[in-house]
Enzyme design. Structure first.
Site, mmCIF file in Angstrom:
data_model
loop_
_atom_site.group_PDB
_atom_site.id
_atom_site.type_symbol
_atom_site.label_atom_id
_atom_site.label_comp_id
_atom_site.label_asym_id
_atom_site.label_seq_id
_atom_site.Cartn_x
_atom_site.Cartn_y
_atom_site.Cartn_z
ATOM 1 N N ARG A 27 5.138 -27.698 81.871
ATOM 2 C CA ARG A 27 5.050 -26.717 82.961
ATOM 3 C C ARG A 27 4.102 -27.233 84.046
ATOM 4 O O ARG A 27 3.460 -28.261 83.876
ATOM 5 C CB ARG A 27 4.594 -25.354 82.431
ATOM 6 C CG ARG A 27 3.215 -25.371 81.805
ATOM 7 C CD ARG A 27 2.816 -23.976 81.324
ATOM 8 N NE ARG A 27 1.584 -24.033 80.560
ATOM 9 C CZ ARG A 27 1.012 -22.994 79.983
ATOM 10 N NH1 ARG A 27 1.550 -21.798 80.086
ATOM 11 N NH2 ARG A 27 -0.108 -23.116 79.302
ATOM 12 N N ASN A 65 1.279 -18.866 87.676
ATOM 13 C CA ASN A 65 0.515 -18.729 86.435
ATOM 14 C C ASN A 65 -0.562 -19.799 86.381
ATOM 15 O O ASN A 65 -0.267 -20.992 86.457
ATOM 16 C CB ASN A 65 1.427 -18.891 85.218
ATOM 17 C CG ASN A 65 0.719 -18.517 83.921
ATOM 18 O OD1 ASN A 65 0.548 -17.337 83.619
ATOM 19 N ND2 ASN A 65 0.271 -19.513 83.174
ATOM 20 N N GLU A 66 -1.804 -19.359 86.300
ATOM 21 C CA GLU A 66 -2.942 -20.267 86.115
ATOM 22 C C GLU A 66 -2.896 -21.489 87.029
ATOM 23 O O GLU A 66 -2.728 -22.624 86.575
ATOM 24 C CB GLU A 66 -3.059 -20.703 84.654
ATOM 25 C CG GLU A 66 -3.435 -19.563 83.729
ATOM 26 C CD GLU A 66 -3.861 -20.024 82.340
ATOM 27 O OE1 GLU A 66 -3.464 -21.111 81.913
ATOM 28 O OE2 GLU A 66 -4.584 -19.268 81.675
ATOM 29 N N GLU A 79 -5.001 -12.221 80.035
ATOM 30 C CA GLU A 79 -4.593 -12.721 78.720
ATOM 31 C C GLU A 79 -5.827 -12.727 77.824
ATOM 32 O O GLU A 79 -6.794 -13.422 78.114
ATOM 33 C CB GLU A 79 -4.034 -14.145 78.822
ATOM 34 C CG GLU A 79 -2.799 -14.246 79.699
ATOM 35 C CD GLU A 79 -2.240 -15.669 79.793
ATOM 36 O OE1 GLU A 79 -2.686 -16.547 79.032
ATOM 37 O OE2 GLU A 79 -1.370 -15.891 80.637
ATOM 38 N N TRP A 96 -4.036 -24.753 71.280
ATOM 39 C CA TRP A 96 -4.269 -25.859 72.213
ATOM 40 C C TRP A 96 -5.650 -26.492 72.158
ATOM 41 O O TRP A 96 -5.883 -27.486 72.835
ATOM 42 C CB TRP A 96 -3.974 -25.399 73.643
ATOM 43 C CG TRP A 96 -4.555 -24.056 73.982
ATOM 44 C CD1 TRP A 96 -3.885 -22.868 73.984
ATOM 45 C CD2 TRP A 96 -5.911 -23.742 74.325
ATOM 46 N NE1 TRP A 96 -4.738 -21.834 74.303
ATOM 47 C CE2 TRP A 96 -5.980 -22.345 74.528
ATOM 48 C CE3 TRP A 96 -7.078 -24.501 74.483
ATOM 49 C CZ2 TRP A 96 -7.154 -21.690 74.879
ATOM 50 C CZ3 TRP A 96 -8.267 -23.848 74.837
ATOM 51 C CH2 TRP A 96 -8.286 -22.458 75.022
ATOM 52 N N GLU A 123 4.023 -23.500 71.750
ATOM 53 C CA GLU A 123 3.006 -22.533 71.311
ATOM 54 C C GLU A 123 3.355 -21.850 69.991
ATOM 55 O O GLU A 123 2.919 -20.731 69.732
ATOM 56 C CB GLU A 123 2.746 -21.532 72.430
ATOM 57 C CG GLU A 123 2.040 -22.200 73.601
ATOM 58 C CD GLU A 123 1.759 -21.293 74.783
ATOM 59 O OE1 GLU A 123 2.175 -20.117 74.762
ATOM 60 O OE2 GLU A 123 1.129 -21.778 75.747
ATOM 61 N N GLN A 124 4.128 -22.507 69.134
ATOM 62 C CA GLN A 124 4.540 -21.833 67.891
ATOM 63 C C GLN A 124 3.369 -21.502 66.972
ATOM 64 O O GLN A 124 3.460 -20.605 66.149
ATOM 65 C CB GLN A 124 5.623 -22.616 67.159
ATOM 66 C CG GLN A 124 5.328 -24.077 66.955
ATOM 67 C CD GLN A 124 6.540 -24.792 66.365
ATOM 68 O OE1 GLN A 124 6.734 -24.743 65.175
ATOM 69 N NE2 GLN A 124 7.340 -25.422 67.198
ATOM 70 N N HIS A 180 0.553 -20.361 68.125
ATOM 71 C CA HIS A 180 -0.294 -19.397 68.856
ATOM 72 C C HIS A 180 -0.007 -17.981 68.371
ATOM 73 O O HIS A 180 1.106 -17.492 68.494
ATOM 74 C CB HIS A 180 0.019 -19.514 70.351
ATOM 75 C CG HIS A 180 -1.002 -18.883 71.240
ATOM 76 N ND1 HIS A 180 -1.298 -17.538 71.227
ATOM 77 C CD2 HIS A 180 -1.800 -19.425 72.189
ATOM 78 C CE1 HIS A 180 -2.229 -17.291 72.131
ATOM 79 N NE2 HIS A 180 -2.556 -18.422 72.725
#
Ligand code: GAL
Length: 646
Positions: free
Chosen positions: A102, A140-141, A313, A321, A361-362, A364
């Site tokens: 991303r 986003n960010e 968030e 991460w 992100e599995q 997370h």
């Protein structure tokens, strides 16, 4: 007051209504969606599939939730990158950064500006008046994954235009940068390159302008989106979700276009990754809680960025991460939520509703597990929702202490540290932690903000001192404490003609004639009030008619003071600061205390919050007859208490 981040595109439609119902039943008000959904909305160029998003918004809204809709510009689809590879950002080695994760775009890409404009306009036209859309998140960010600065052809083109607008004539640029040195003079703006990949260090003035330019590009990209959203979506708020310490662009400036500053709080990951640096001992001690000042620092920073602020968030369990990803101690999700509210957050929103068992992100956690059962964070969020239901929070008020925080200062010392230990972030963090351990509430404010409300103002360092900041110092009624290198640079990053601290000499008659930086292990002593302190990293030699209030081992002055203004001519560590600031605060009429390890306080209106980051019970530092609105005189590990201040 509570919300969640949700990705309807990850789950079968049949599940949406049940998810929405459970969110509402949990006590959530807001749900943020859509910020990575571009390829689901426009799978082929010009071919749109709005209908799923229509249904998702309708389903969430009908369940009684308010939707925050993200613009999907952090993830341009593959077909768009293939059509226009010049969208991609470039790393400092001059290589394009590829598709497959991303934030694969440059803020300076002309094509991308237009493509972002196109998709945001379509979204805003379609959903801008939707009764269930309460507000917007842009992108986003910004800056995440080191994406503020890019080194490609589009960046070079835009940088030259930016320089031309700033300097007008090339002679002015040559003069400002001192290009007479090493034969660096340019004959036109078209000759100027980006400052990466030079043989040895590039001109620091060249770098600083590139940093400023890069910061402006982020603000301009955001501004473009905000204008569209305001036009098509009147009456809705606009926010962005900023990150843990990411100083690459000026958040104060960008946020002028926003209504709300959001930020993304991951205390465990930040502690493990030194987002603000922690010792090995602290990393172990606080592995399951996060460092007790980690979230607080950012709450105070983002409240300075915008008076209305959210945690967009909130970490709900282990993340994926960091170098290591432990589980939060039981109670911490609740404690973090309350802590944000104590610092004045309007909303705390958890990331994410349900763990997604695929892709990056599995690992997370979410509030729910991939098997659809609630995870541990769910029950803590539920507890907060129930507690909030019974209480009405008093409005947040200004803190008595201000810390002047400057993004440009971070850039200056990154570009020209003059000694590896001189890291702006670390200096700010020393001051902040010292104040928090004294039980003081702190507002982080930009240079130039009025300092009239504050009894005590600390300026860890402000190398480039503009007139607005100087005027705020001139008129500040409270005690002012300036750290080393304040006023040490001109706007173009030269040494001021009158020597440091430059124009600050008007307020404090001192002159820094030499500076030294020291490798770890080299130290000097500072003698202050009969006590001696070991200090390292940085030392300044000062000429002044004033008698110093503290001296180095060699007799040179280490601290100078005139009236309410103090100057520290060395790198002050946290231990020294805790003593020095305690005395300064008390003289300024503030009450301080030395809090035990792992305990922090924060006031919101006349409510005092005590937060226990320790793994053992602690006594709450409240008066014997305190009226508790939550908890009581003893806090269990990872618990909190709130009482009313008389
Ligand atoms: C944030 C980001 C989210 C998600 C999260 C994981 O940085 O905005 O999209 O990646 O981290 O912790």
């Amino acid at each position: 007051m509570l919300g969640v981040c949700y990705y309807p595109e990850h789950w079968p439609r049949e599940r949406w209504a049940e998810d929405a119902r459970r969110m509402k039943a949990l006590g959530l008000t807001y749900v943020r969606i859509g910020e990575f959904a571009w390829s689901c909305l426009e799978p082929d160029p010009g071919h749109f599939t709005w209908e799923w998003l229509d249904e998702a918004i309708e389903t969430l809204g009908q369940a009684g939730l308010k939707v925050v809709l993200g613009t999907p510009t952090a993830t341009p689809p593959k077909w768009l990158i293939d059509q226009h590879p010049d969208i991609l950002g470039y790393d400092a080695q001059g290589q394009p950064r590829k598709f497959g994760s991303r934030r694969h775009y440059s803020f300076s890409s002309r094509v991308y500006r237009e493509e972002a404009r196109r998709i945001v306009t379509l979204l805003a036209q379609r959903y801008g008046q939707n009764p269930f859309v309460a507000g917007w998140q842009t992108d986003n960010e910004y800056g995440c994954h080191d994406t503020t600065r890019s080194y490609g052809p589009e960046d070079l083109r835009a940088f030259r235009l930016w320089l031309q607008a700033r300097y007008g004539r090339i002679e002015a640029l040559n003069r400002a940068w001192g290009n007479v040195f090493w034969s660096m003079a340019y004959r036109s703006f078209g000759e100027i390159d980006l400052p990466n990949q030079t043989v040895t260090e590039a001109n620091p003035s060249h770098w600083l302008d590139f940093y400023r330019f890069s910061s402006d590009q982020v603000a301009a990209f955001n501004h473009m989106q905000v204008e569209i959203l305001r036009q098509h979506s009147p009456g809705r708020f606009i926010l962005h979700n900023f990150m843990g310490y990411t100083p690459d662009f000026d958040h104060f400036r960008l946020a002028q276009d926003l209504d709300i500053a959001g930020w993304d709080s991951y205390p465990l990951g930040f502690t493990d990754m030194d987002v603000l640096p922690c010792t090995t001992e602290e990393k172990l001690r606080y592995a399951h809680t996060g460092h007790p000042d980690m979230a607080a620092f950012h709450h105070d920073l983002y409240r300075g960025v915008k008076p209305r602020w959210w945690v967009m968030e909130q970490q709900p369990g282990p993340v994926n991460w960091a170098h290591h990803n432990p589980s939060p101690a039981p109670g911490m999700v609740r404690l973090w939520t309350w802590e944000a509210l104590a610092h004045g957050a309007e909303v705390v929103s958890y990331f994410r509703w349900r763990q997604f068992p695929q892709a990056q992100e599995q690992f997370h956690a979410g509030l729910n597990r991939p098997d659809l059962e609630p995870d541990l964070g769910f029950f803590e969020a539920q507890q907060v929702a129930q507690e909030l239901h019974q209480l009405s929070l008093s409005p947040s008020t200004k803190a008595p202490v201000a810390l002047v925080f400057d993004y440009e200062a971070d850039w200056v010392y990154r570009i020209q540290p003059q000694g590896q230990g001189f890291v702006y972030r670390d200096l700010v963090w020393h001051f902040y932690q010292a104040l928090r351990r004294l039980g003081l509430d702190v507002d982080l404010v930009p240079p130039g903000a009025s300092l009239k409300p504050y009894r005590l103002v600390v300026v860890p360092s402000l190398p480039i001192l503009r007139e607005a900041a100087l005027e705020a110092f001139r008129t500040a009624p409270g005690t002012l404490i300036f750290g080393p290198r304040t006023g040490s640079k001109t706007e173009a990053l030269g040494i001021p003609p009158q020597l440091p601290p430059g124009t600050l000499q008007e307020l404090l008659p001192i002159k820094v004639t030499r500076v030294e930086s020291w490798r770890p292990g080299l130290t000097d002593t500072v003698l202050w009030q009969g006590q001696s302190w070991q200090v390292g990293v940085w030392k300044e030699w000062v000429e002044s008619g004033l008698t110093p209030v503290a001296s180095f081992g060699d007799g040179k002055g280490a601290i100078y003071q005139q009236q309410n203004r103090h100057y520290l001519a060395f790198w002050p560590n946290r231990e020294f600061l805790q003593h020095y600031l305690a005395e300064a605060a008390q003289r300024a009429g503030l009450t301080t205390q030395t809090l035990p390890e792992g305990l922090r306080l924060r006031r919101r209106g006349n409510w005092v919050f005590a937060l226990n980051y320790a793994n053992h019970p602690q006594t709450v530092p409240a008066p014997a007859n305190a009226h508790f609105v939550l908890g009581g005189p003893t806090m269990a590990p990872y618990d909190l208490a709130i009482w009313v201040e008389e």
